[in-house]
Scaffold this motif. Structure first.
Motif, PDB file in Angstrom:
ATOM      1  N   GLU A   1       0.828  -1.207   0.000  1.00 22.94           N
ATOM      2  CA  GLU A   1       0.000   0.000   0.000  1.00 22.94           C
ATOM      3  C   GLU A   1       0.862   1.257   0.000  1.00 22.94           C
ATOM      4  O   GLU A   1       0.512   2.271  -0.621  1.00 22.94           O
TER       5      GLU A   1
ATOM      6  N   PHE B   1      -6.998  -4.005  -2.063  1.00 29.08           N
ATOM      7  CA  PHE B   1      -7.071  -3.039  -3.160  1.00 29.08           C
ATOM      8  C   PHE B   1      -8.369  -3.232  -3.935  1.00 29.08           C
ATOM      9  O   PHE B   1      -8.817  -4.355  -4.145  1.00 29.08           O
TER      10      PHE B   1
ATOM     11  N   PHE C   1      -4.112  -1.687  -8.658  1.00 30.32           N
ATOM     12  CA  PHE C   1      -3.468  -2.855  -8.082  1.00 30.32           C
ATOM     13  C   PHE C   1      -1.966  -2.826  -8.338  1.00 30.32           C
ATOM     14  O   PHE C   1      -1.515  -2.340  -9.386  1.00 30.32           O
TER      15      PHE C   1
ATOM     16  N   ARG D   1       0.860   3.275 -11.835  1.00 36.33           N
ATOM     17  CA  ARG D   1      -0.465   3.712 -11.340  1.00 36.33           C
ATOM     18  C   ARG D   1      -0.786   5.131 -11.809  1.00 36.33           C
ATOM     19  O   ARG D   1       0.090   5.916 -12.032  1.00 36.33           O
TER      20      ARG D   1
END
Length: 226
Positions: free
Chosen positions: A164, A194, A198, A226
């Motif tokens: 995370e 999530f 991911f 991301r």
């Protein structure tokens, strides 16, 4: 800092049974692999749940690896790190023995007497975060203390938190020939889970060991994936 997550899971992704009992998922070949991986790291990291459930030592078993580290001018065993937001590590835990240096990561909410108990038990305490350990800030403190490579062994809450916070560089998973089941059994990555964005895993190798397989992944940086 370079962080490698290593774990052994059943074919359905469980780290332990629903009763949180440690399972023998892999065998001697994988135990030797894990020992080598530990020996290559500056420190081995676990969450406090693992300490409370298993009371591990996290030291090396193979004396030749201990000797090799000594010959290289390193400590005989890697340091040990416990992520422990509420300072629940018992002062008599094996991880606080004199075999290796131990860092305990706590929060600003930790009572002073708990901090004193850990320090008297031999731990180096790092305060990072208010109510929950800020792993990014803690890693900066660990880097300042000379820790450049970390092997994280779990449990599932810690592994999820490391992902995370975009701290994981590599993931190695031993998948054993065992079915555990149970909706309450811990998985490789627990936490909140999530629902989008991911982690991006890039499979690097597959190797058969004992009666299972080792999967090795590179983890893409969040800024790239991301």
């Amino acid at each position: 800092m370079h962080v490698v997550v290593n774990a052994a899971v059943s074919v359905d992704g469980k780290l332990a049974s629903r009763e949180r009992e440690q399972l023998r998922i892999s065998g001697p070949e994988d135990f030797a692999r894990v020992d080598r991986l530990r020996a290559s790291a500056d420190a081995v990291m676990v969450g406090v749940g693992t300490v409370l459930a298993d009371d591990p030592s996290l030291t090396l078993d193979d004396e030749s690896l201990v000797a090799r580290r000594r010959d290289a001018g390193q400590s005989p065993h890697p340091a040990r790190i416990v992520a422990d937001s509420h300072a629940r590590t018992p002062p008599d835990a094996t991880i606080l023995d004199d075999d290796a240096e131990t860092f305990v990561l706590v929060t600003e909410a930790t009572p002073t007497d708990h901090l004193r108990s850990l320090e008297e038990g031999g731990a180096t305490v790092i305060v990072a975060g208010t109510d929950r350990v800020d792993l990014s800030a803690a890693c900066n403190e660990l880097a300042a203390a000379g820790v450049e490579t970390i092997m994280a062994e779990g449990g599932g809450e810690l592994i999820f938190s490391l992902f995370e916070d975009d701290l994981v560089d590599e993931l190695t998973v031993y998948v054993g020939s065992m079915l555990v089941g149970g909706r309450d059994a811990p998985t490789l990555a627990d936490g909140e889970g999530f629902v989008a964005e991911f982690p991006d895993l890039d499979l690097q190798s597959v190797e058969r060991l004992d009666d299972g397989v080792v999967l090795e992944y590179d983890v893409a940086d969040a800024g790239e994936s991301r």
